[in-house]
Design a protein around this motif. Structure first.
Motif: not given
Length: 288
Positions: A8-10, A13, A56, A93, A99, A136, A140-141
């Protein structure tokens, strides 16, 4: 030791935030999985230039056309993670499609001009899918650097243009093409080749290398392209494109090559599409 995987992005991060607190320099290596030595060389290059490396793994549906190989694209997350752990990655990732593209997703990022030739002509959907997903991934990263392979040379130029135009504070590093012992550029799609086609496939690099040598020696572009096309067709390839272009703006060339340029090719062998490119090195005394 198992390589950490976040989906997930959260969570991504959170990991980046912890590294930032320690002033770590962060690299991103975007892939679609199905990893081979070419990908791993990019991870090692990222490791040389950063303190932490995110890889990723996401098979991006928006860069595949309706009749392309999205469903069959090689997927082996367990094997990929094992390879990445040995290559020096710190985090994988691996988001789901939902997502990356929620049901209400409605945005597309496009780069003009550089995407209107070569692969952009035969795969008109491709680059908008790439630039959207890469944008994206960058957001995101939030990496300091990102590493892309030169086998997808047009894509590398497009990403550099994207970063320049949108003022991303990210350094883009290109990694050299990694080849099999017989010259075939490493690609996840090489797994599609039949035994007979695999034996033929190295002829692509052989032909392109001979063309580059001729062009470097002063032979004109038109006759060199005709010779190369005849050889490729004679070996059993179906040509999508074969072209000589500048290596920074992809302007097509005519006559003799007098500046930095490359030969670009996309061909079909059986049901497998192969791409490759070879730089042209000029010599002081052209052969007439």
């Amino acid at each position: 030791m198992a390589l950490p995987v976040v989906r997930t992005v959260s969570h991504l991060r959170d990991a980046v935030r912890r590294w930032r607190r320690k002033n770590r320099k962060i690299a991103l290596v975007p892939t679609m999985g199905g990893l081979h030595e070419g990908h791993l060389s990019l991870v090692r290059l990222a490791r040389k230039n950063a303190d932490r490396v995110i890889v990723s793994i996401f098979v991006n549906p928006t860069q595949f056309g309706p009749d392309e190989d999205f469903e069959n694209y090689p997927r082996d997350e367990h094997g990929d993670n094992r390879l990445l752990s040995k290559a020096g990655a710190d985090l994988v990732y691996a988001p789901s499609i939902l997502e990356m593209y929620p049901n209400d997703f409605a945005t597309r990022v496009e780069v003009a001009e550089l995407t209107q030739c070569l692969c952009g002509t035969s795969r008109p959907h491709f680059f908008a899918g790439v630039t959207t997903v890469v944008t994206k991934l960058f957001l995101q990263s939030l990496p300091d650097i990102a590493v892309f392979g030169e086998k997808d040379y047009q894509q590398l130029l497009v990403i550099r243009q994207l970063v320049k135009d949108l003022n991303f504070p990210i350094e883009i590093i290109g990694g050299p093409i990694v080849r099999e012992a017989d010259g075939l550029a490493m690609s996840s799609r090489n797994a599609y080749l039949s035994e007979a086609d695999r034996a033929t496939a190295p002829q692509l690099y052989k032909v392109l290398s001979d063309m580059a040598e001729d062009l470097g020696a002063g032979r004109d572009v038109e006759s060199t392209l005709a010779m190369g096309a005849n050889r490729l067709r004679g070996a059993g390839f179906r040509i999508d494109y074969l072209d000589v272009r500048t290596d920074d703006t992809l302007i097509p060339l005519e006559g003799q090559v007098v500046d930095s340029a490359r030969i670009f090719a996309a061909v079909w062998l059986g049901e497998t599409r192969l791409i490759d490119n070879v730089p042209i090195h000029l010599i002081d005394d052209p052969v007439v």
